[in-house]
Design a protein around this motif. Structure first.
Motif, mmCIF file in Angstrom:
data_model
loop_
_atom_site.group_PDB
_atom_site.id
_atom_site.type_symbol
_atom_site.label_atom_id
_atom_site.label_comp_id
_atom_site.label_asym_id
_atom_site.label_seq_id
_atom_site.Cartn_x
_atom_site.Cartn_y
_atom_site.Cartn_z
ATOM 1 N N GLY A 78 55.502 51.474 73.868
ATOM 2 C CA GLY A 78 55.450 50.606 72.714
ATOM 3 C C GLY A 78 56.512 49.896 72.102
ATOM 4 O O GLY A 78 56.295 49.165 71.025
ATOM 5 N N HIS A 82 55.638 46.791 69.343
ATOM 6 C CA HIS A 82 56.213 47.150 68.034
ATOM 7 C C HIS A 82 57.056 45.909 67.669
ATOM 8 O O HIS A 82 57.050 45.717 66.328
ATOM 9 N N LEU A 106 54.772 55.629 70.807
ATOM 10 C CA LEU A 106 54.613 54.268 69.903
ATOM 11 C C LEU A 106 54.077 54.955 68.507
ATOM 12 O O LEU A 106 54.526 54.423 67.402
#
Length: 240
Positions: A78, A82, A106
């Motif tokens: 992620g 992000h 994540l």
């Protein structure tokens, strides 16, 4: 859970195989808690057969208030999603990732540094494609996908008609599809199959794929590739 189980598109029949890991080492107790507590609220809608047996299309207008939608297929841990969600707070991000350990990573990032514009499908991207309306995605990312290096496994790669056809359907015309990989043969297959599926490469010469995008953040998969002496390639396509 079997690693070869999933439901076919808008069907009650079990007929779609999934290849790859769904879970690695045992999750830590707090990671398992994140999956139980946080993941249901992050879903873009009812996607699984159990929750949506008729595969009704998602009401993205209601879910995302009409914001542009960017899709990342296989977000790993992620880092990229992000990062991009922080740079683009007015964009709604949907991330697909079947590997639960990556999803948990994540969720940890989101607990430490929330991104209210992120939603997560912890499963096969093909199931998400089944319930996405035509032309709803404004940008898509495929970053360091599973290379499936053996020749007999190349049909399992994402850059095949089974995946690219549905991706083309759900993307708006003239929107951007980014692909990054460090595997030369994956570059070859990408450059062959993605244009056939209705996407136009935006480069003019092979050297154009050496430069990463201006808003790029290096992921753990890229760092591993660099440590092991492999060269990243960054390919940009536009949906015709």
């Amino acid at each position: 859970m079997s690693d070869k189980q999933n439901y076919g598109p808008r069907s009650r029949e079990l007929k779609r195989n999934f290849y790859g890991r769904l879970k690695g080492h045992n999750l830590k107790p707090h990671q398992a808690a994140w999956l139980d507590e946080d993941l249901p609220q992050l879903s873009p809608g009812p996607i699984t057969f159990e929750d949506n047996p008729d595969r009704t299309l998602l009401d993205l207008q209601a879910r995302f208030d009409g914001r542009p939608i960017w899709l990342e297929v296989g977000f790993g841990a992620g880092e990229h999603m992000h990062h991009m969600a922080g740079l683009n707070p007015d964009v709604a991000f949907i991330g697909c990732e079947p590997y639960l350990n990556g999803v948990a990573m994540l969720l940890g990032k989101l607990r430490r540094d929330p991104r209210p514009n992120v939603s997560v499908h912890a499963g096969d991207a093909r199931d998400l494609f089944d319930v996405l309306p035509d032309g709803c995605v404004d940008k898509a990312f495929l970053l360091y996908p599973d290379p499936w290096p053996k020749s007999r496994h190349h049909r399992r790669r994402f850059v095949t008609p089974e995946h690219l056809g549905p991706l083309h359907r759900v993307m708006k015309p003239m929107t951007e599809f980014r692909v990054a990989t460090d595997i030369p043969d994956y570059v070859r297959q990408t450059m062959e199959e993605v244009p056939r599926a209705g996407f136009e490469w935006q480069g003019e010469r092979p050297e154009d794929w050496r430069e990463h995008w201006s808003d790029w953040v290096s992921t753990r998969y890229e760092q591993k590739a660099l440590r092991e002496g492999r060269t990243p390639h960054y390919m940009t396509f536009k949906r015709n």
